[in-house]
Design a protein around this motif. Sequence first.
Motif, PDB file in Angstrom:
ATOM      1  N   GLY A   1      98.660   5.684  16.402  1.00 52.62           N
ATOM      2  CA  GLY A   1      97.515   6.454  17.117  1.00 52.62           C
ATOM      3  C   GLY A   1      97.232   5.954  18.486  1.00 52.62           C
ATOM      4  O   GLY A   1      96.377   6.752  18.874  1.00 52.62           O
ATOM      5  N   MET A   2      97.608   5.208  18.937  1.00 56.97           N
ATOM      6  CA  MET A   2      97.314   4.907  20.413  1.00 56.97           C
ATOM      7  C   MET A   2      97.648   5.811  21.463  1.00 56.97           C
ATOM      8  O   MET A   2      96.831   6.003  22.238  1.00 56.97           O
ATOM      9  CB  MET A   2      97.811   3.410  20.876  1.00 56.97           C
ATOM     10  CG  MET A   2      97.251   2.188  20.310  1.00 56.97           C
ATOM     11  SD  MET A   2      97.884   0.900  20.932  1.00 56.97           S
ATOM     12  CE  MET A   2      97.519   0.669  22.494  1.00 56.97           C
ATOM     13  N   ALA A   3      98.561   6.518  21.058  1.00 53.67           N
ATOM     14  CA  ALA A   3      98.739   7.664  22.084  1.00 53.67           C
ATOM     15  C   ALA A   3      97.690   8.801  22.485  1.00 53.67           C
ATOM     16  O   ALA A   3      97.579   9.134  23.506  1.00 53.67           O
ATOM     17  CB  ALA A   3     100.266   8.333  21.565  1.00 53.67           C
ATOM     18  N   TRP A   4      96.750   8.718  21.416  1.00 46.99           N
ATOM     19  CA  TRP A   4      95.617   9.687  21.388  1.00 46.99           C
ATOM     20  C   TRP A   4      94.306   9.039  21.900  1.00 46.99           C
ATOM     21  O   TRP A   4      93.290   9.664  22.220  1.00 46.99           O
ATOM     22  CB  TRP A   4      95.610  10.423  20.151  1.00 46.99           C
ATOM     23  CG  TRP A   4      96.762  10.742  19.410  1.00 46.99           C
ATOM     24  CD1 TRP A   4      97.472  10.110  18.313  1.00 46.99           C
ATOM     25  CD2 TRP A   4      97.904  11.595  19.883  1.00 46.99           C
ATOM     26  NE1 TRP A   4      98.756  10.597  17.991  1.00 46.99           N
ATOM     27  CE2 TRP A   4      99.051  11.375  18.895  1.00 46.99           C
ATOM     28  CE3 TRP A   4      98.254  12.122  21.256  1.00 46.99           C
ATOM     29  CZ2 TRP A   4     100.273  12.221  19.402  1.00 46.99           C
ATOM     30  CZ3 TRP A   4      99.332  12.686  21.403  1.00 46.99           C
ATOM     31  CH2 TRP A   4     100.474  12.903  20.193  1.00 46.99           C
ATOM     32  N   ARG A   5      94.406   7.776  22.043  1.00 44.75           N
ATOM     33  CA  ARG A   5      93.300   7.156  22.535  1.00 44.75           C
ATOM     34  C   ARG A   5      93.347   6.671  24.046  1.00 44.75           C
ATOM     35  O   ARG A   5      92.396   6.369  24.318  1.00 44.75           O
ATOM     36  CB  ARG A   5      93.174   5.837  21.581  1.00 44.75           C
ATOM     37  CG  ARG A   5      92.514   6.327  19.879  1.00 44.75           C
ATOM     38  CD  ARG A   5      92.117   5.258  19.283  1.00 44.75           C
ATOM     39  NE  ARG A   5      93.025   3.975  18.815  1.00 44.75           N
ATOM     40  CZ  ARG A   5      93.719   4.116  17.992  1.00 44.75           C
ATOM     41  NH1 ARG A   5      93.894   5.126  17.263  1.00 44.75           N
ATOM     42  NH2 ARG A   5      94.873   3.116  17.770  1.00 44.75           N
ATOM     43  N   LEU A   6      94.562   6.462  24.471  1.00 49.27           N
ATOM     44  CA  LEU A   6      94.626   6.153  25.825  1.00 49.27           C
ATOM     45  C   LEU A   6      94.407   7.259  26.678  1.00 49.27           C
ATOM     46  O   LEU A   6      94.193   8.348  26.343  1.00 49.27           O
ATOM     47  CB  LEU A   6      96.154   5.507  25.980  1.00 49.27           C
ATOM     48  CG  LEU A   6      96.575   4.553  25.376  1.00 49.27           C
ATOM     49  CD1 LEU A   6      98.092   4.190  25.579  1.00 49.27           C
ATOM     50  CD2 LEU A   6      95.860   3.036  25.932  1.00 49.27           C
TER      51      LEU A   6
ATOM     52  N   ALA B   1     103.498  11.156  13.583  1.00 47.36           N
ATOM     53  CA  ALA B   1     102.945   9.943  12.734  1.00 47.36           C
ATOM     54  C   ALA B   1     102.914  10.462  11.244  1.00 47.36           C
ATOM     55  O   ALA B   1     102.295  11.606  10.921  1.00 47.36           O
ATOM     56  CB  ALA B   1     101.684   9.047  13.155  1.00 47.36           C
ATOM     57  N   ALA B   2     103.165   9.650  10.366  1.00 47.29           N
ATOM     58  CA  ALA B   2     103.131   9.994   9.083  1.00 47.29           C
ATOM     59  C   ALA B   2     101.737  10.020   8.302  1.00 47.29           C
ATOM     60  O   ALA B   2     100.957   9.393   8.911  1.00 47.29           O
ATOM     61  CB  ALA B   2     103.945   8.949   8.189  1.00 47.29           C
TER      62      ALA B   2
END
Length: 61
Positions: free
Chosen positions: A35-40, A60-61
């Motif tokens: 989920g980091m891709a969407w928080r960076l 992501a599942a």
Amino acid sequence: MSEYPVTADELMAFEDGRLGPGEVIDMFQRLIDSGMAWRLQGSYGRTARGLIDAGYCEEAA
């Protein structure tokens, strides 16, 4: 597994263009899975979305 699926060193290597294509895909898959891709910063999310849309990474599942 470490607390962070991607290290700051990996992010810096990506930013500096020091990762090969396979390393970039692997790193972004881990960013997506965690989920980091969407928080960076936004460019990471856009790159992740592009890799998913191109079939290199999976949602992501």
